[in-house]
Design a protein around this motif. Structure first.
Motif, PDB file in Angstrom:
ATOM      1  N   VAL A  29       0.843  -1.201   0.000  1.00  0.00           N
ATOM      2  CA  VAL A  29       0.000   0.000   0.000  1.00  0.00           C
ATOM      3  C   VAL A  29       0.882   1.256   0.000  1.00  0.00           C
ATOM      4  CG1 VAL A  29      -1.702   1.338   1.310  1.00  0.00           C
ATOM      5  CG2 VAL A  29      -1.976  -1.148   1.063  1.00  0.00           C
ATOM      6  N   ASP A  30       1.909   1.260   0.855  1.00  0.00           N
ATOM      7  CA  ASP A  30       2.854   2.382   0.861  1.00  0.00           C
ATOM      8  C   ASP A  30       3.452   2.584  -0.528  1.00  0.00           C
ATOM      9  OD1 ASP A  30       2.520   2.804   3.587  1.00  0.00           O
ATOM     10  OD2 ASP A  30       4.310   1.664   4.155  1.00  0.00           O
ATOM     11  N   ASN A  31       3.847   1.475  -1.160  1.00  0.00           N
ATOM     12  CA  ASN A  31       4.475   1.541  -2.477  1.00  0.00           C
ATOM     13  C   ASN A  31       3.552   2.183  -3.511  1.00  0.00           C
ATOM     14  OD1 ASN A  31       6.795   0.268  -1.559  1.00  0.00           O
ATOM     15  ND2 ASN A  31       6.195  -1.757  -2.279  1.00  0.00           N
ATOM     16  N   LEU A  32       2.277   1.777  -3.493  1.00  0.00           N
ATOM     17  CA  LEU A  32       1.348   2.295  -4.497  1.00  0.00           C
ATOM     18  C   LEU A  32       1.059   3.767  -4.272  1.00  0.00           C
ATOM     19  CD1 LEU A  32      -0.280   1.505  -6.984  1.00  0.00           C
ATOM     20  CD2 LEU A  32      -2.209   1.021  -5.471  1.00  0.00           C
ATOM     21  N   ILE A  33       0.874   4.149  -3.024  1.00  0.00           N
ATOM     22  CA  ILE A  33       0.633   5.563  -2.713  1.00  0.00           C
ATOM     23  C   ILE A  33       1.813   6.404  -3.192  1.00  0.00           C
ATOM     24  CG2 ILE A  33       0.434   7.225  -0.820  1.00  0.00           C
ATOM     25  CD1 ILE A  33      -1.203   5.073   0.690  1.00  0.00           C
ATOM     26  N   ALA A  34       3.029   5.922  -2.912  1.00  0.00           N
ATOM     27  CA  ALA A  34       4.218   6.670  -3.326  1.00  0.00           C
ATOM     28  C   ALA A  34       4.338   6.724  -4.842  1.00  0.00           C
ATOM     29  CB  ALA A  34       5.465   6.032  -2.710  1.00  0.00           C
ATOM     30  N   ALA A  35       4.128   5.580  -5.496  1.00  0.00           N
ATOM     31  CA  ALA A  35       4.309   5.525  -6.955  1.00  0.00           C
ATOM     32  C   ALA A  35       3.334   6.432  -7.677  1.00  0.00           C
ATOM     33  CB  ALA A  35       4.162   4.089  -7.443  1.00  0.00           C
ATOM     34  N   LEU A  36       2.085   6.448  -7.234  1.00  0.00           N
ATOM     35  CA  LEU A  36       1.087   7.284  -7.906  1.00  0.00           C
ATOM     36  C   LEU A  36       1.211   8.759  -7.529  1.00  0.00           C
ATOM     37  CD1 LEU A  36      -2.066   4.992  -8.002  1.00  0.00           C
ATOM     38  CD2 LEU A  36      -0.470   5.577  -9.838  1.00  0.00           C
ATOM     39  N   ALA A  37       2.052   9.053  -6.551  1.00  0.00           N
ATOM     40  CA  ALA A  37       2.393  10.449  -6.241  1.00  0.00           C
ATOM     41  C   ALA A  37       3.679  10.857  -6.949  1.00  0.00           C
ATOM     42  CB  ALA A  37       2.542  10.628  -4.736  1.00  0.00           C
ATOM     43  N   GLY A  38       4.257   9.911  -7.721  1.00  0.00           N
ATOM     44  CA  GLY A  38       5.491  10.208  -8.445  1.00  0.00           C
ATOM     45  C   GLY A  38       6.736  10.098  -7.613  1.00  0.00           C
ATOM     46  N   ASP A  39       6.645   9.468  -6.438  1.00  0.00           N
ATOM     47  CA  ASP A  39       7.781   9.340  -5.523  1.00  0.00           C
ATOM     48  C   ASP A  39       8.233   7.879  -5.503  1.00  0.00           C
ATOM     49  OD1 ASP A  39       9.673   9.515  -3.536  1.00  0.00           O
ATOM     50  OD2 ASP A  39       8.218   9.639  -1.890  1.00  0.00           O
TER      51      ASP A  39
END
Length: 336
Positions: A302-312
């Protein structure tokens, strides 16, 4: 505006709530023949995808023209074509680290139970056949002080080596594409060729990723190079071992036995010859199957997806090249 995300796995309620707070979420417990068209329909507007235990091929990717990130709830990513995702500019995230220690525990469980014939003898007791002191026909072999050979000295390989050397006084040798300086300096591990590891180790542990160059790496010829009293352990991916050839080697008595948590086909068919062999310990792919670790894996995904879709995307990214492809085409994240 929140990104649209498709979830294709049942996850704990607290992590589901995090996804629902961050995204417009469409939920599926899995991807099946019965719901495949519904999944495809949901993917048409999706920027993110999260789940596990199902191959994500071109049919699903073609249905998701806006897909930017996939977060797999696993450390392994053999259910994806990484080059294809990179070509499409889709970032693939995974969960290394959180399952290292529990997977190493499982591998060492296989070492101990295989060496001491624990599963075989426990079944003897349950059948009511323990009627006298255990004789030589049921003796196992010691683990303490024996040589362990580890194929793959990454995070999990190192964790296994640490247990072996510090806990059981085992000399460590390993086969890896590069030197693991920590293992060599702290555990006195010795890097060797594959043939050397097979020939010298009393326990050969497969802890490699499944890649084209590692698929069916271990077959009858390789097993024949092992000591007759050696035990083969696989806690990584089933397809790294040529399973029919392993079965033949065990039937021929080439090695003492095998401890397996993974198989070419999972679940393992009840008709598999492996299940008829008393010198095989077969577990149902439980490497990360503890409450604590599975929850940590989902939280990491979940952390990974939130970060990836924020461009981080600064960690846990399998294919950083996907970001370069996005930049090259000007296909940046929109509406987030």
């Amino acid at each position: 505006m929140k990104p649209n995300v498709v979830l294709y796995k049942t996850i704990p309620a607290d992590q589901l709530a995090r996804l629902q707070a961050a995204f417009n979420l469409t939920r599926f417990d899995s991807i099946t023949d019965a719901n495949r068209q519904e999944v495809i329909a949901a993917l048409r507007h999706a920027q993110g995808l999260i789940g596990a235990s199902h191959p994500i091929g071109n049919e699903l990717l073609d249905a998701a023209p806006g897909l930017r990130a996939i977060s797999t709830i696993s450390v392994g990513y053999d259910q994806f074509s990484v080059p294809e995702l990179t070509r499409r500019g889709i970032t693939l995230m995974h969960t290394p680290g959180v399952l290292t220690e529990t997977t190493a525990d499982t591998i060492f469980t296989l070492i101990l139970t295989s060496a001491r014939r624990a599963v075989e003898l426990a079944e003897l007791v349950k059948r009511g056949e323990w009627r006298r002191s255990i004789g030589e026909e049921y003796y196992g072999t010691d683990v303490n002080g024996k040589t362990i050979g580890i194929l793959g000295m990454g995070r999990i390989g190192y964790a296994v080596a640490k247990r072996a050397h510090l806990g059981f006084g085992m000399p460590v040798m390993y086969y890896n594409d590069k030197v693991n300086e920590q293992a060599e300096s702290l555990l006195h591990a010795r890097r060797a060729t594959l043939d050397q590891v097979l020939a010298e180790a009393d326990f050969v542990c497969v802890v490699l990723p499944l890649l084209p160059e590692t698929e069916k790496l271990i077959g009858y010829a390789e097993i024949s190079k092992m000591k007759p009293g050696a035990i083969l352990i696989n806690g990584s991916r089933g397809k790294i071992i040529n399973e029919p050839e392993l079965i033949r080697a065990l039937q021929d008595g080439v090695i003492r036995g095998a401890g397996l948590d993974v198989f070419e086909q999972e679940p393992l068919p009840a008709t598999s010859p492996l299940l008829a062999l008393p010198n095989v310990v077969a577990l149902p792919h439980i490497g990360s199957a503890t409450h604590e670790t599975r929850h940590a894996m989902v939280a990491c995904a979940v952390d990974n997806l939130i970060a990836a879709l924020a461009g981080d995307v600064t960690q846990n990214c399998v294919n950083p090249g996907a970001l370069r492809n996005v930049a090259a085409t000007g296909n940046e994240f929109k509406g987030m």
